[in-house]
Design an enzyme around this catalytic site. Structure first.
Site, mmCIF file in Angstrom:
data_model
loop_
_atom_site.group_PDB
_atom_site.id
_atom_site.type_symbol
_atom_site.label_atom_id
_atom_site.label_comp_id
_atom_site.label_asym_id
_atom_site.label_seq_id
_atom_site.Cartn_x
_atom_site.Cartn_y
_atom_site.Cartn_z
ATOM 1 N N GLU A 50 0.843 -1.204 0.000
ATOM 2 C CA GLU A 50 0.000 0.000 0.000
ATOM 3 C C GLU A 50 0.870 1.243 0.000
ATOM 4 O O GLU A 50 1.841 1.333 0.777
ATOM 5 C CB GLU A 50 -0.894 -0.046 1.241
ATOM 6 C CG GLU A 50 -2.325 0.334 1.008
ATOM 7 C CD GLU A 50 -3.072 -0.580 0.047
ATOM 8 O OE1 GLU A 50 -3.070 -0.278 -1.171
ATOM 9 O OE2 GLU A 50 -3.670 -1.561 0.498
ATOM 10 N N THR A 52 2.863 2.059 -2.228
ATOM 11 C CA THR A 52 4.163 1.735 -2.817
ATOM 12 C C THR A 52 4.144 1.981 -4.322
ATOM 13 O O THR A 52 5.200 2.137 -4.932
ATOM 14 C CB THR A 52 4.506 0.248 -2.571
ATOM 15 O OG1 THR A 52 3.341 -0.523 -2.860
ATOM 16 C CG2 THR A 52 4.923 -0.003 -1.141
ATOM 17 N N ASP A 53 2.935 2.011 -4.940
ATOM 18 C CA ASP A 53 2.906 2.072 -6.419
ATOM 19 C C ASP A 53 3.535 3.351 -6.951
ATOM 20 O O ASP A 53 4.346 3.315 -7.877
ATOM 21 C CB ASP A 53 1.489 1.828 -6.991
ATOM 22 C CG ASP A 53 0.417 2.805 -6.551
ATOM 23 O OD1 ASP A 53 0.669 3.606 -5.618
ATOM 24 O OD2 ASP A 53 -0.682 2.775 -7.141
ATOM 25 N N GLY A 137 -16.842 4.620 -2.915
ATOM 26 C CA GLY A 137 -16.297 5.103 -1.639
ATOM 27 C C GLY A 137 -15.818 3.984 -0.727
ATOM 28 O O GLY A 137 -15.397 4.241 0.394
ATOM 29 N N ALA A 138 -15.872 2.735 -1.199
ATOM 30 C CA ALA A 138 -15.430 1.623 -0.345
ATOM 31 C C ALA A 138 -13.957 1.295 -0.573
ATOM 32 O O ALA A 138 -13.431 0.360 0.013
ATOM 33 C CB ALA A 138 -16.302 0.399 -0.604
ATOM 34 N N GLY A 139 -13.306 2.040 -1.461
ATOM 35 C CA GLY A 139 -11.887 1.782 -1.730
ATOM 36 C C GLY A 139 -11.683 0.612 -2.678
ATOM 37 O O GLY A 139 -10.631 -0.027 -2.679
ATOM 38 N N SER A 141 -11.967 0.971 -5.997
ATOM 39 C CA SER A 141 -11.551 1.559 -7.275
ATOM 40 C C SER A 141 -12.641 1.576 -8.329
ATOM 41 O O SER A 141 -12.423 1.187 -9.481
ATOM 42 C CB SER A 141 -10.313 0.838 -7.818
ATOM 43 O OG SER A 141 -9.274 1.005 -6.926
ATOM 44 N N ASP A 187 -4.408 0.662 -9.539
ATOM 45 C CA ASP A 187 -5.837 0.386 -9.686
ATOM 46 C C ASP A 187 -6.214 0.112 -11.143
ATOM 47 O O ASP A 187 -6.956 -0.826 -11.445
ATOM 48 C CB ASP A 187 -6.662 1.553 -9.127
ATOM 49 C CG ASP A 187 -6.362 1.798 -7.650
ATOM 50 O OD1 ASP A 187 -5.669 0.963 -7.037
ATOM 51 O OD2 ASP A 187 -6.818 2.817 -7.112
ATOM 52 N N TYR A 237 -3.335 12.217 0.557
ATOM 53 C CA TYR A 237 -2.714 11.356 -0.449
ATOM 54 C C TYR A 237 -1.627 12.145 -1.199
ATOM 55 O O TYR A 237 -0.487 11.693 -1.334
ATOM 56 C CB TYR A 237 -3.783 10.842 -1.421
ATOM 57 C CG TYR A 237 -3.268 9.800 -2.383
ATOM 58 C CD1 TYR A 237 -3.374 8.448 -2.082
ATOM 59 C CD2 TYR A 237 -2.655 10.152 -3.579
ATOM 60 C CE1 TYR A 237 -2.897 7.476 -2.956
ATOM 61 C CE2 TYR A 237 -2.172 9.194 -4.452
ATOM 62 C CZ TYR A 237 -2.306 7.864 -4.139
ATOM 63 O OH TYR A 237 -1.825 6.900 -5.004
HETATM 64 C C1 GAF Z 1 -5.275 4.513 -4.095
HETATM 65 C C2 GAF Z 1 -4.484 4.911 -5.339
HETATM 66 F F1 GAF Z 1 -5.337 5.147 -6.382
HETATM 67 C C3 GAF Z 1 -3.468 3.824 -5.724
HETATM 68 O O1 GAF Z 1 -2.685 4.280 -6.803
HETATM 69 C C4 GAF Z 1 -2.592 3.446 -4.524
HETATM 70 O O2 GAF Z 1 -1.614 4.424 -4.290
HETATM 71 C C5 GAF Z 1 -3.441 3.203 -3.276
HETATM 72 O O3 GAF Z 1 -4.363 4.253 -3.034
HETATM 73 C C6 GAF Z 1 -2.588 3.026 -2.057
HETATM 74 O O4 GAF Z 1 -1.805 1.885 -2.178
HETATM 75 O O5 GAF Z 1 -6.061 3.395 -4.360
#
Ligand code: GAF
Length: 400
Positions: A50, A52-53, A137-139, A141, A187, A237
């Site tokens: 998480e 890390t992308d 909104g639940a994460g 994507s 995502d 973020y």
């Molecule tokens: C969100 C972002 F869209 C992803 O790119 C990623 O950084 C994530 O948060 C955290 O790992 O989903």
């Protein structure tokens, strides 16, 4: 004819796809008169890796069986019409569309159109129906799924021949440059490349990846939704991205030939601690240790070492909470409540943070017990009944 198990499964999948397609076509025909082509792209979970992308690091996402579907027909003239069934909203425009207020669903489509335009491909007028069962909104994507499915559809209908990697970049660029969230690539990558029954181990710098079979035996992936999205999420973020960049700059000044935090190990970081302010040190510590955990987790999963699976998931949560500071009270409450319950093989916050879901690996026959125990105490504490989903993996974006 007697079918073997695999052909039975693929037969069922085909039937499900056909059913979805028929339903979408019918919905489309209740708004428009032409014949559409239908596409879908899934939402995603992330097992580990998480934040890390965008640091050139490693992630381990999987597509799920909840998806964003569209039915679309290109036209030679007239205005474009878009209908978002889930919001009971529609939108009409001619020529270059006008950006809508933040968070408006139309912006995700416009962003992709603009990215095609920047590659010299003008999108003709179209009729479009959008229908999604990915909770917003639940994460999970939902917006990346919409961007991905629109990119895949334009690519096919306009015979652009962009590779799936280029389509991933287009969907990400739409989010970064048009919508305005400086997200990484995870995502959209997951939504376009995922494969049923697999997760993906992705190197976000080289974009090399491999499919990892998700063999969980009597366990499943339980997502527990805090049903909260704190306001802070977008600004925090973007702040975290800047803080990581500061850490990279500092390492460069210290003489390290580094490109991303992924080029540093924990020992080097600790040796350089005196040069860092404590916040930047903690941010770098999360990213560096999380990259190591992705590999340790992947090894543990391959060996079926559930104790190591659990300890890596819990360590990831602790690091996101303490060093990266992207968790929140609701996420911590759920993790603390379920982590030592029988049949729980690890849990942690998932995605950007400040709300959304806790991902957990749980024995099948414990799900009801866990939710029955959690729901009343969570409701008492926060005044909300948490939702939960059993995440099944799904294939990446495709035509239906
Ligand atoms: C969100 C972002 F869209 C992803 O790119 C990623 O950084 C994530 O948060 C955290 O790992 O989903």
């Amino acid at each position: 004819m007697i079918m073997n198990r695999l052909s039975t499964i693929s037969y069922i999948r085909d039937m499900e796809k056909r059913g979805k397609k028929l339903e979408l076509e019918n919905r489309f025909l209740s708004h428009f008169s032409s014949t559409p082509t239908c596409f879908q792209a899934p939402g995603r979970i992330n097992l580990i890796g998480e934040h890390t992308d965008y640091n050139g690091g490693f992630v381990m996402p999987a597509g799920i069986d909840l998806s964003c579907c569209i039915a679309i027909a290109l036209k030679t003239e007239g205005p474009s019409h878009m209908v978002a069934e889930d919001f009971s909203e529609s939108f009409e425009f001619s020529g270059k569309p006008q950006k809508q207020k933040n968070g408006h669903w139309a912006n995700y489509v416009f962003g992709v159109m603009e990215c095609f335009a920047s590659r010299s491909i003008q999108i003709p007028p179209f009729d479009l129906l959008i229908q999604s069962d990915i909770p917003i909104g639940a994460g999970l994507s939902s917006s990346a799924a919409l961007e991905s499915v629109v990119a895949v559809a334009f690519n096919q209908l306009l015979h652009c021949d962009f590779s799936s990697m280029e389509l991933t970049r287009i969907a990400k660029q739409a989010e970064n440059e048009y919508v305005g969230l400086q997200c990484g690539i995870m995502d959209m990558f997951a939504s376009i490349h995922s494969k049923q029954d697999h997760a993906m181990l992705l190197d976000c710098r080289s974009l090399d990846f491999k499919y990892v079979p998700l063999e969980l035996g009597n366990k499943l992936i339980l997502l527990i939704d805090t049903c909260i999205k704190h306001e802070l999420s977008t600004s925090a973020y973007n702040d975290r991205r800047k803080e990581c960049q500061q850490a990279v700059e500092l390492f460069k000044k210290l003489g390290g030939p580094i490109q991303d935090l992924r080029d540093v190990n924990l020992e080097t970081l600790i040796d350089s601690q005196a040069h860092f302010n404590p916040v930047i040190f903690a941010r770098a510590k999360h990213v560096i240790s999380e990259n190591a955990r992705v590999h340790a987790f992947a090894d543990a999963l391959a060996k079926g070492d559930w104790t190591a699976v659990k300890s890596n998931l819990l360590a990831s949560h602790e690091s996101l909470k303490t060093d990266y500071e992207v968790s929140c009270e609701e996420l911590d409450f759920i993790v603390d409540f379920i982590r030592d319950l029988p049949g729980v093989w690890g849990c942690r916050m998932m995605g950007g943070g400040f709300g959304g879901c806790v991902i957990s690996i749980v024995e099948e026959d414990q799900v009801d017990g866990i939710m029955n125990a959690l729901a009343p105490v969570y409701q008492k504490r926060f005044g909300i009944i948490p939702k939960h989903y059993i995440a099944k993996t799904g294939d990446g974006a495709c035509e239906l």
